[in-house]
Structures are given as C-alpha cells and as structure tokens.
Design an enzyme around this catalytic site. Sequence first.
Site, PDB file in Angstrom:
ATOM      1  CG  HIS A 243      -2.073   0.832   1.382  1.00 39.25           C
ATOM      2  ND1 HIS A 243      -1.989   2.116   1.189  1.00 39.25           N
ATOM      3  CD2 HIS A 243      -3.275   0.497   0.668  1.00 39.25           C
ATOM      4  CE1 HIS A 243      -3.103   2.706   1.016  1.00 39.25           C
ATOM      5  NE2 HIS A 243      -3.831   1.918   0.689  1.00 39.25           N
TER       6      HIS A 243
ATOM      7  CG  ASP B 196      -8.461  -4.870  -3.041  1.00 38.28           C
ATOM      8  OD1 ASP B 196      -9.716  -4.543  -2.784  1.00 38.28           O
ATOM      9  OD2 ASP B 196      -7.841  -3.936  -3.269  1.00 38.28           O
TER      10      ASP B 196
HETATM   11  N1  CMC Z   1       4.186  -7.572  -4.891  1.00 36.16           N
HETATM   12  C1  CMC Z   1       5.368  -7.549  -4.958  1.00 36.16           C
HETATM   13  N2  CMC Z   1       6.053  -6.559  -4.846  1.00 36.16           N
HETATM   14  C2  CMC Z   1       5.447  -5.307  -4.442  1.00 36.16           C
HETATM   15  C3  CMC Z   1       4.077  -5.267  -3.960  1.00 36.16           C
HETATM   16  C4  CMC Z   1       3.170  -6.508  -4.386  1.00 36.16           C
HETATM   17  N3  CMC Z   1       2.055  -6.419  -4.148  1.00 36.16           N
HETATM   18  N4  CMC Z   1       3.635  -4.146  -3.788  1.00 36.16           N
HETATM   19  C5  CMC Z   1       5.144  -3.212  -3.705  1.00 36.16           C
HETATM   20  N5  CMC Z   1       6.071  -4.196  -4.136  1.00 36.16           N
HETATM   21  C6  CMC Z   1       7.286  -3.702  -4.154  1.00 36.16           C
HETATM   22  C7  CMC Z   1       7.668  -2.840  -5.276  1.00 36.16           C
HETATM   23  O1  CMC Z   1       7.835  -3.338  -6.603  1.00 36.16           O
HETATM   24  C8  CMC Z   1       8.777  -1.926  -4.878  1.00 36.16           C
HETATM   25  O2  CMC Z   1       9.914  -2.951  -5.019  1.00 36.16           O
HETATM   26  P1  CMC Z   1      11.511  -2.172  -5.129  1.00 36.16           P
HETATM   27  O3  CMC Z   1      11.698  -1.623  -3.972  1.00 36.16           O
HETATM   28  O4  CMC Z   1      12.373  -3.425  -5.533  1.00 36.16           O
HETATM   29  O5  CMC Z   1      11.460  -1.302  -6.426  1.00 36.16           O
HETATM   30  C9  CMC Z   1       8.544  -1.897  -3.375  1.00 36.16           C
HETATM   31  O6  CMC Z   1       7.785  -3.347  -3.121  1.00 36.16           O
HETATM   32  C10 CMC Z   1       7.954  -0.673  -2.635  1.00 36.16           C
HETATM   33  O7  CMC Z   1       6.753  -0.577  -3.440  1.00 36.16           O
HETATM   34  P2  CMC Z   1       5.756   0.594  -2.817  1.00 36.16           P
HETATM   35  O8  CMC Z   1       6.555   1.903  -3.103  1.00 36.16           O
HETATM   36  O9  CMC Z   1       5.455   0.438  -1.516  1.00 36.16           O
HETATM   37  O10 CMC Z   1       4.696   0.472  -3.730  1.00 36.16           O
HETATM   38  P3  CMC Z   1       3.687   1.669  -4.552  1.00 36.16           P
HETATM   39  O11 CMC Z   1       3.075   2.790  -3.421  1.00 36.16           O
HETATM   40  O12 CMC Z   1       4.188   2.322  -5.762  1.00 36.16           O
HETATM   41  O13 CMC Z   1       2.710   0.804  -5.034  1.00 36.16           O
HETATM   42  C11 CMC Z   1       0.615  -0.482  -4.780  1.00 36.16           C
HETATM   43  C12 CMC Z   1       1.390   0.511  -3.987  1.00 36.16           C
HETATM   44  C13 CMC Z   1      -0.696  -0.780  -3.859  1.00 36.16           C
HETATM   45  C14 CMC Z   1       0.419  -0.261  -6.030  1.00 36.16           C
HETATM   46  C15 CMC Z   1       1.450  -1.861  -4.552  1.00 36.16           C
HETATM   47  O14 CMC Z   1       1.840  -2.292  -3.400  1.00 36.16           O
HETATM   48  C16 CMC Z   1       0.828  -2.926  -5.423  1.00 36.16           C
HETATM   49  O15 CMC Z   1       1.068  -2.968  -6.715  1.00 36.16           O
HETATM   50  N6  CMC Z   1      -0.157  -3.922  -4.840  1.00 36.16           N
HETATM   51  C17 CMC Z   1      -0.553  -4.948  -5.695  1.00 36.16           C
HETATM   52  C18 CMC Z   1      -1.921  -4.496  -6.075  1.00 36.16           C
HETATM   53  C19 CMC Z   1      -2.911  -4.049  -4.664  1.00 36.16           C
HETATM   54  O16 CMC Z   1      -3.139  -5.110  -4.116  1.00 36.16           O
HETATM   55  N7  CMC Z   1      -3.584  -3.104  -4.862  1.00 36.16           N
HETATM   56  C20 CMC Z   1      -4.627  -2.768  -3.728  1.00 36.16           C
HETATM   57  C21 CMC Z   1      -4.150  -1.515  -2.983  1.00 36.16           C
HETATM   58  S1  CMC Z   1      -5.218  -1.466  -1.513  1.00 36.16           S
HETATM   59  C22 CMC Z   1      -6.894  -1.087  -2.140  1.00 36.16           C
HETATM   60  C23 CMC Z   1      -6.834  -0.134  -3.329  1.00 36.16           C
HETATM   61  O17 CMC Z   1      -6.215   1.060  -2.941  1.00 36.16           O
HETATM   62  O18 CMC Z   1      -7.796  -0.302  -3.891  1.00 36.16           O
END
Ligand code: CMC
Length: 425
Positions: free
Chosen positions: A303, A360
């Site tokens: 998140h 989710d």
């Molecule tokens: N699986 C694998 N790796 C992940 C995931 C995941 N679900 N989420 C983040 N990472 C990795 C990301 O690739 C990054 O790696 P690195 O440092 O090696 O580049 C690191 O963790 C930090 O990511 P972040 O900055 O915390 O992520 P973000 O803020 O850009 O994205 C997110 C947030 C929710 C889009 C992402 O965590 C994600 O894609 N999650 C899976 C999709 C999901 O479950 N979405 C629902 C979110 S909650 C309800 C809603 O908003 O609708």
Amino acid sequence: MARVVTLNVGEKSVEMPVTEGTEGELGFDITKLRAETGYVTYDPALGNTGACKSAITFIDGDKGYLRHRGIPIEQLAEKSDFIEVAYLLIFGKLPTADERKKFSQRLGANAALDPAFKKVFESFPHDAAPMAALSAMINTASCFDSTVADGDDEQFAEAAARLISKTRTIGAYIYRMTNKLPYVEPDPKLPYVANFLRMMFSTPGTQYEVHKEVTDALDLIFLLHADHEQNCSTSTVRMVGSSKANLYASCAAGVCALWGPLHGGANVEVLEMLDVIHKGGMTAEQYLEQVKEKKVLLYGFGHRVYKNFDPRAKILKESSDKVLAKIGVKDPLLDIARKLEALALKDSYFVDRKLYPNVDFYSGIIMKAIGIPVNMFTVLFAIGRMPGWIAQWKEQRDENVRIARPRQIYTGPTKSDYLPVEKRK
Ligand code: CMC
C-alpha cells in the site's frame, strides 16, 4: 507566531507557511514557490504532495490507523453499519434517529431506475465489462437529474442519496444483464444490502430469503470500503470536481480510476492469483519466488500509505473465518491466502519493503463465499466507496477551491520547425 519553513533556492530565500493538521501532520505551503523562485516541485505519483486539507478520513500508515470523522474503523465495523457510516462521511456526524430515518427514506425513494434510463442500459452488450457499464450508467444518471449541477444543500442531500441508492440498483442490474436475467425492481421496504442482494439474486414471482450472515458480511465489506482519503479514485473525483463538473460526472470518473488492477481491480486479481495457484498445482512458496523475481505481483499486498497492517484487512481476515463457518463454505483458496500471508510476513522481500495485506486480500474470499461472481467484485468496491467520493466532492465544493491544474517538467524537443511532408524521412 505562525511557523514557516525557509527554502533557499540559489540567491533567493522563500518563506513558506506551515500548515498543521489536527493529528500533527505538517505540510509547508508552496503555492507561491513558482512565482517567487521559478521552480516547481517534482513529485511523480504525488507521494509527497498534500493536495488538499480534509476533515473526513485520517490514516496513520505507520501505526495502521484508519478513522472516519475521528472514529476508529474497528469501532465502526463493530457497532455501526454502512448507511450510518455513509451519513457520517457525507454530513460530518453520526445521524440522530430522525436523520437516519430521513436518509433511509431518501435512499428507498431513489432506488428505482427510470424506464428511459433502463433503455440506455439495455443497449449495452451482455458481456460489457461491469466497471465500464457502471461508470457509463452513473454518468448517464446526470442526464436524468436537472438539479445536480449547482444545487443547494437540500438538493445535494437528495442527489447524494440518489447516487448511493441508484449505484446499488445499477450494480445489481449489471449482474442481471451479464447473466441475461430480467431487471428486478427494488423493494423500498428492504434495508440497503438486503435490497441489493434481492435485486441481484431473486427470481421474479418467488419469495427471496436472504441470510443475516450474508447481509452482515456484505454490509461490513461496503462499510470497510466507504472512504480512504486521497487515493487514486478519490483524487480523480476531486480533480474532475474541481472543474465544477457535477457530482455524477465526478463519481463516474472515480469508477474508472478504481477499475485498475493496482487499485480497486486488485480484488479480482487476488482471486485470479489464488485460482492460478490452486488450479496450477503450484505451491505458495513457488508463487512467492516468482513475486521476488518481479515476474508477478502478490496482489492484495502493499500500500502506498500503510507500512503496517491495513486495519481493514485485519477485520476482514477475522470475519472471513466466521462468515465461511456460518454459511458452511470451505474454500481451499482461503487456505492458500493464509499460507501466502504467513510466508510473506516472514520473508525479507516483503518485510524489508513493509508490504502487508491490504483490504483486497480477504474481501474477495468473503464475496465469493456469499455468491458474488468475481467480475462483480470491483463493482461492489465502487458501491462501497460511493459515500466517500460524495463526501470528498462536497467538502471540495464547499471550500470553493481553484481548479486543479498541475505543472510538468517538459522533456520533449526544444523549438523546431515544421517540415513539409516531402522533406520528412
Ligand atoms: N507484490 C510484489 N512487490 C511489491 C508489491 C506487491 N504487491 N507491492 C509493492 N511491491 C514492491 C515494489 O515493486 C517496490 O519494489 P522495489 O523497491 O524493489 O522497487 C517496493 O515493493 C515498494 O513499493 P511501494 O513504493 O510500496 O509501492 P507503491 O506505493 O508504488 O504501490 C501498490 C502501491 C498498492 C500499487 C502496490 O503495493 C501494488 O501493486 N500492490 C498490488 C496491488 C494491490 O493489491 N492493490 C490494492 C491496494 S489497496 C486497495 C486499493 O487501493 O484499491
């Protein structure tokens, strides 16, 4: 004395007033930055940008707190219900018994779809993507409501109730259309969630019995999704609303933003991921290896704001056990989800990145158990989120903010001349 932050840019020194929130967050006001220094801030994905002040929802992502109008989500989940939380978000306080009654009556009175509106709907193909249909029909709703453009508070209250109520009816009708089933009229005597389930699943002319466990589970899911401050879809609603676009148009845009798999669409992806693991005979360990190799995501994890447990996921995890036991469903996908969670929470890839289950992760398992098809999951998220979008749209409208208009750092070609076609290579 008012606090200021001083920024030195080259020869210039700019003083920026500090804005402090009621929970102690600090932001410095950069509205004069460009005029005084020529610089803009560069913050792709807006992770460091406070785009508004808001008194609706508070999240402390490090501690895992979520509060609406000050009230912790755990208390609301235990003691309140979706409609009361909708009122709390939109009108800023818990309703009195009379206010609740009036609000419920408004919802009941606005549930049905106009025959002309249904006609538009029925022209969609049966296999239309549910979120595309939802967004289009919410936008279409503004064609049927001439008061919505710049109404007073009373008109707004009516429009808010209409939108919350009709979104549910539209959601149920999307399910009926997808399954080539006839429209079921809402029953104004039924509460919000029972009415929704009846419109989805009943057979005309027969008595529809809905179990309390099922309505309670769905009510909890709607309640937990009701608002989540400045996420992607809510920011979209605010962005569109800042141009003075009407409530329906702004919320229809919110539906589109919610649709994406990184946002509301993640609830579909979670179920598909669990299904792939289950049907493919893969182990949870093998799937997590692929995640760590960055080939796939662990959907339902991570998140932007929570760097700790999403409190909504905690509530849903507990409730998924109870709901499945009560309605007598044993789902192997729940076991896979638990295994993935347990492994991820002690794996350094996830621990170091502070990746925890989000809302989710467990919501899909509950929705599946109560008979909601996977392609409807994000529609249900949108039904739940509608009060939040409405509350945020109203807060912005009442503050009469300027139109949102970000800047950019241009990286394209510098000035170049137009080439006639015969000279182009
Ligand atoms: N699986 C694998 N790796 C992940 C995931 C995941 N679900 N989420 C983040 N990472 C990795 C990301 O690739 C990054 O790696 P690195 O440092 O090696 O580049 C690191 O963790 C930090 O990511 P972040 O900055 O915390 O992520 P973000 O803020 O850009 O994205 C997110 C947030 C929710 C889009 C992402 O965590 C994600 O894609 N999650 C899976 C999709 C999901 O479950 N979405 C629902 C979110 S909650 C309800 C809603 O908003 O609708």
